[in-house]
Design a protein around this motif. Structure first.
Motif, PDB file in Angstrom:
ATOM      1  N   GLN A 185       0.580  -5.651  -2.900  1.00  0.00           N
ATOM      2  CA  GLN A 185       1.040  -4.690  -1.895  1.00  0.00           C
ATOM      3  C   GLN A 185       2.555  -4.552  -1.956  1.00  0.00           C
ATOM      4  N   THR A 233      -1.233  -0.038  -2.031  1.00  0.00           N
ATOM      5  CA  THR A 233      -1.501  -1.156  -2.928  1.00  0.00           C
ATOM      6  C   THR A 233      -1.282  -0.739  -4.374  1.00  0.00           C
ATOM      7  N   SER A 257      -7.145 -15.302   0.446  1.00  0.00           N
ATOM      8  CA  SER A 257      -7.841 -14.028   0.635  1.00  0.00           C
ATOM      9  C   SER A 257      -8.806 -13.868  -0.530  1.00  0.00           C
ATOM     10  N   PRO A 267      -6.580 -10.668  -4.963  1.00  0.00           N
ATOM     11  CA  PRO A 267      -5.414 -10.482  -4.082  1.00  0.00           C
ATOM     12  C   PRO A 267      -4.260 -11.381  -4.513  1.00  0.00           C
ATOM     13  N   LYS A 322       2.861  -8.960   1.469  1.00  0.00           N
ATOM     14  CA  LYS A 322       2.028 -10.140   1.696  1.00  0.00           C
ATOM     15  C   LYS A 322       2.855 -11.421   1.835  1.00  0.00           C
ATOM     16  N   THR A 352      -6.232 -11.950   5.752  1.00  0.00           N
ATOM     17  CA  THR A 352      -7.425 -11.214   5.340  1.00  0.00           C
ATOM     18  C   THR A 352      -7.526  -9.884   6.065  1.00  0.00           C
ATOM     19  N   ASP A 388      -5.302  -7.405   4.341  1.00  0.00           N
ATOM     20  CA  ASP A 388      -5.940  -6.925   3.112  1.00  0.00           C
ATOM     21  C   ASP A 388      -7.091  -5.973   3.433  1.00  0.00           C
ATOM     22  N   GLN A 425      -6.001  -2.475   4.352  1.00  0.00           N
ATOM     23  CA  GLN A 425      -5.673  -1.685   3.163  1.00  0.00           C
ATOM     24  C   GLN A 425      -6.948  -1.173   2.496  1.00  0.00           C
TER      25      GLN A 425
END
Length: 702
Positions: A72, A78, A134, A150, A164, A288, A291, A294
């Motif tokens: 990210q 992303t 994640s 991730p 992140k 999480t 993520d 996204q």
């Protein structure tokens, strides 16, 4: 066609989650990895090859041919680079390999992502590092199946280049400080504090064919021109209304994909504005959840096209109706199952809860300007402060029950808690309802809602990383001060009481339970000394004050250099977004609106001449032609002015801040001035001649 699904059967089927790890990893490797995930310990590199091989085998079983380090960057979306599992062939036979080294570390060209001056163009190397907290997942689409891993993204010299990394750092900071408080209250079983989040995602869906005819939507995500339709949201008939079948089909496919990815999509409904909707997931740990949000946004955009729709995530795609936000629900809990923001039935007796609550009050008041910038964006400037979203002034809503407790503490001891009781609806066949201990306040930027805080300012299109890492850090800072003080106390209980009382008195100015939209509140907030930061350009400097730098460096979340780079990136993003919008307006105005209006004016003039030739009454045609002429002249002048200031912005020298200020004060204002006559012309020109779909078509043609 509706496809029946069993949620328990499909949920998480595309995720290398705990169940998959247990099935595919040797027991000792699984336990080592779990220890890393649950306790935040360093990953034992000796087991990386085993994990990578198991992950590869699982992915290939499911049809995967490629893997990618999913990260990210500071673009707000992303990024991914796909590599196949193919190794150098042996004797002409394909070999599929994936090593621990490939799992743990990847390399990307860091010079092509925003760095805010951290990296020069020729300094290209950047690294992606596996975030094992994640879970990896599989994405299935028309291009096949790909394993997504991730990762965090950093420069060759170690600075964070992503969203992140500071989030992970802040989660560790708040856990460390909260654990100190828990130990003082006698908790010896908890080993880690987790931050939990749940982001309510608002979005618009419109017909894709109509979307493709609007350059402004394609290039900027919002309509730069558009007269109000005859009907907007006045009747409140769209909010929670019956979901149209076409939209329901989209929602069903979206849910199925998200459930397969382990995203616990829970709630869906129509929002206030026509064509506006919302999806809300169940809480998960903050990393999480970020993520997952996204993934939600990406899935919405992709799946909308399957149904001939376009998904708009911009904060204000249409003027005159409610824009979209992203309510970020935040709480914290222990690994032994305790929600630290649960007040219990008698919160006046729950000193531990009151300590954590007071720390949040202190942190928000002390760092309100930093929290404000975490929700700042060019798109969000269109909605914050309007009567559709929280005001730009940060305040906290506690509700009657907690407010009463703090009032008691301020004047002595808290001896009681207000209770909700029972409420009779007034119809004998309906049951009595349990009334909550307090009402809600939709105008509050930050509201306590029972056992969590709801931060209502974040932009709909942005990552929730920023709001969460800022909130985590300011809470960690207050908890650190509390722990430093309480660890030295001779009488712990007395020290807790005094700390709660003194902190509340010092920071109660941030508490407000009235109408955040009112002018009276703006005046009262100014009297209290609360900042009222109305736009992104004025918000960004809060990132690089001595106060902010000290805060983030103290908790090892961001360094001075990283903060300055983020401020620079935010300025650059604002400038570029305004520039794209200005150029798009010029393009539409010059190539579509002006030719269409002039052509229509010519047809009206011909009609006028024809009417006059037969002795008819030409007053209507003359009046229409005069109105068109007056507005097209104003339109042409405004267009020329926008062209001039847009060119000046391109040539402007100086700091990024000075360029952003110019864009805000001159380019954006010129854009607004151009829109006024353009929207007036739309109401004068035959709709068959108008060169692109109107608001009425966009909002209601689903």
């Amino acid at each position: 066609m509706y496809e029946k699904v069993s949620i328990p059967e499909i949920f998480g089927m595309n995720v290398f989650n705990d169940s998959m790890m247990r099935d595919h990893l040797p027991k000792h490797v699984y336990e080592e990895l779990k220890k890393t995930i649950e306790r935040g310990e360093m990953l034992n590199s000796s087991i990386a090859d085993i994990i990578a091989n198991a992950m590869k085998d699982w992915a290939i079983e499911r049809g995967a041919t490629h893997y990618t380090h999913w990260f990210q960057p500071m673009t707000g979306i992303t990024a991914e680079k796909h590599d196949s599992f193919l190794a150098p062939p042996v004797n002409g036979r394909a070999i599929m390999e994936f090593s621990g080294k490939e799992l743990i570390k990847g390399e990307s060209d860091a010079s092509s992502f925003p760095s805010g001056g951290l990296r020069a163009t020729f300094e290209a190397r950047g690294y992606t590092a596996w975030d094992c907290t994640s879970p990896a997942f599989l994405r299935e689409d028309a291009g096949g199946v790909t394993l997504y891993i991730p990762t965090a993204f950093c420069s060759y010299t170690g600075e964070a280049l992503d969203k992140k990394t500071p989030l992970l750092r802040s989660m560790e900071a708040v856990s460390n400080q909260a654990m100190r408080i828990l130990r003082l209250f006698g908790n010896t079983t908890a080993k880690k504090i987790s931050v939990y989040a749940g982001a309510e995602q608002e979005y618009f869906l419109i017909d894709r064919e109509l979307y493709n005819k609007r350059k402004d939507l394609i290039f900027t995500g919002r309509t730069l021109f558009g007269a109000a339709p005859p009907k907007g949201q006045e009747l409140d008939d769209h909010y929670f209304g019956s979901i149209k079948e076409r939209i329901a089909c989209f929602m069903h496919e979206l849910n199925v994909e998200l459930w397969k990815l382990g995203v616990s999509a829970k709630t869906q409904h129509n929002e206030v504005a026509p064509a506006q909707h919302e999806l809300a997931p169940i809480f998960s740990d903050c990393n999480t959840a970020t993520d997952h949000n996204q993934l939600i946004m990406e899935a919405m955009k992709r799946i909308a096209s399957h149904h001939g729709l376009a998904c708009l995530l911009h904060e204000k795609p249409f003027a005159g109706v409610n824009g979209s936000g992203k309510h970020n629900n935040w709480s914290m809990g222990t690994d032994d199952g305790q929600n630290l923001l649960d007040p219990g039935k008698t919160p006046h007796e729950n000193a531990q809860f009151l300590i954590f609550l007071t720390a949040i009050i202190k942190g928000v008041d002390q760092y309100a300007d930093i929290l404000r910038v975490s929700a700042a964006s060019h798109g969000n400037d269109h909605r914050l402060g309007a009567a559709e979203a929280p005001p730009a002034i940060i305040s906290i809503f506690l509700g009657d029950q907690l407010q009463d407790i703090f009032d008691q503490i301020e004047h002595g001891e808290a001896t009681s808690s207000l209770q909700g009781g029972k409420m009779r609806v007034g119809v004998n066949t309906l049951p009595y309802l349990n009334r909550d201990a307090t009402d809600r306040n939709r105008t509050s930027p930050l509201a306590f809602t029972g056992n969590k805080f709801e931060f209502r300012m974040p932009p709909s299109s942005g990552s929730i990383s920023g709001p969460n890492f800022v909130f985590n850090t300011i809470v960690a800072d207050a908890l650190k001060e509390f722990a430093d003080q309480l660890e030295k106390a001779e009488d712990f209980n007395e020290a807790v009481h005094d700390l709660i009382r003194d902190t509340y008195i010092a920071h109660k100015r941030i508490i407000f339970d009235g109408n955040g939209y009112s002018e009276e509140w703006k005046q009262e907030a100014a009297r209290r000394g609360l900042p009222n930061i109305s736009n992104t350009v004025d918000a960004i400097p809060a990132l690089i004050t001595d106060k902010a730098i000290s805060l983030f460096e103290r908790h090892h979340v961001l360094s001075r250099l990283e903060l300055h780079s983020r401020a620079e990136i935010n300025y650059e993003a604002y400038i570029k977004q305004i520039n794209i919008e200005a150029k798009t307006m010029i393009d539409i105005a010059s190539k579509q609106i002006r030719p269409a209006v002039l052509k229509y004016a010519g047809s009206v003039a011909q009609s006028l001449a024809a009417i006059k030739s037969v002795g008819g009454d030409t007053s209507v045609a003359e009046e229409l032609l005069q109105e068109i002429n007056e507005n097209i002249v104003q339109f042409h002048k405004a267009l020329k002015h926008l062209e001039e200031v847009a060119e000046q912005a391109q040539l402007l020298q100086g700091s990024s801040r000075s360029q952003a200020v110019f864009c805000r004060d001159y380019v954006f204002e010129a854009m607004q001035a151009l829109r006024v006559p353009a929207d007036a012309l739309e109401m004068l020109v035959d709709e068959d001649v108008w060169p692109f779909p109107t608001y009425g078509e966009l909002l209601y043609n689903i």
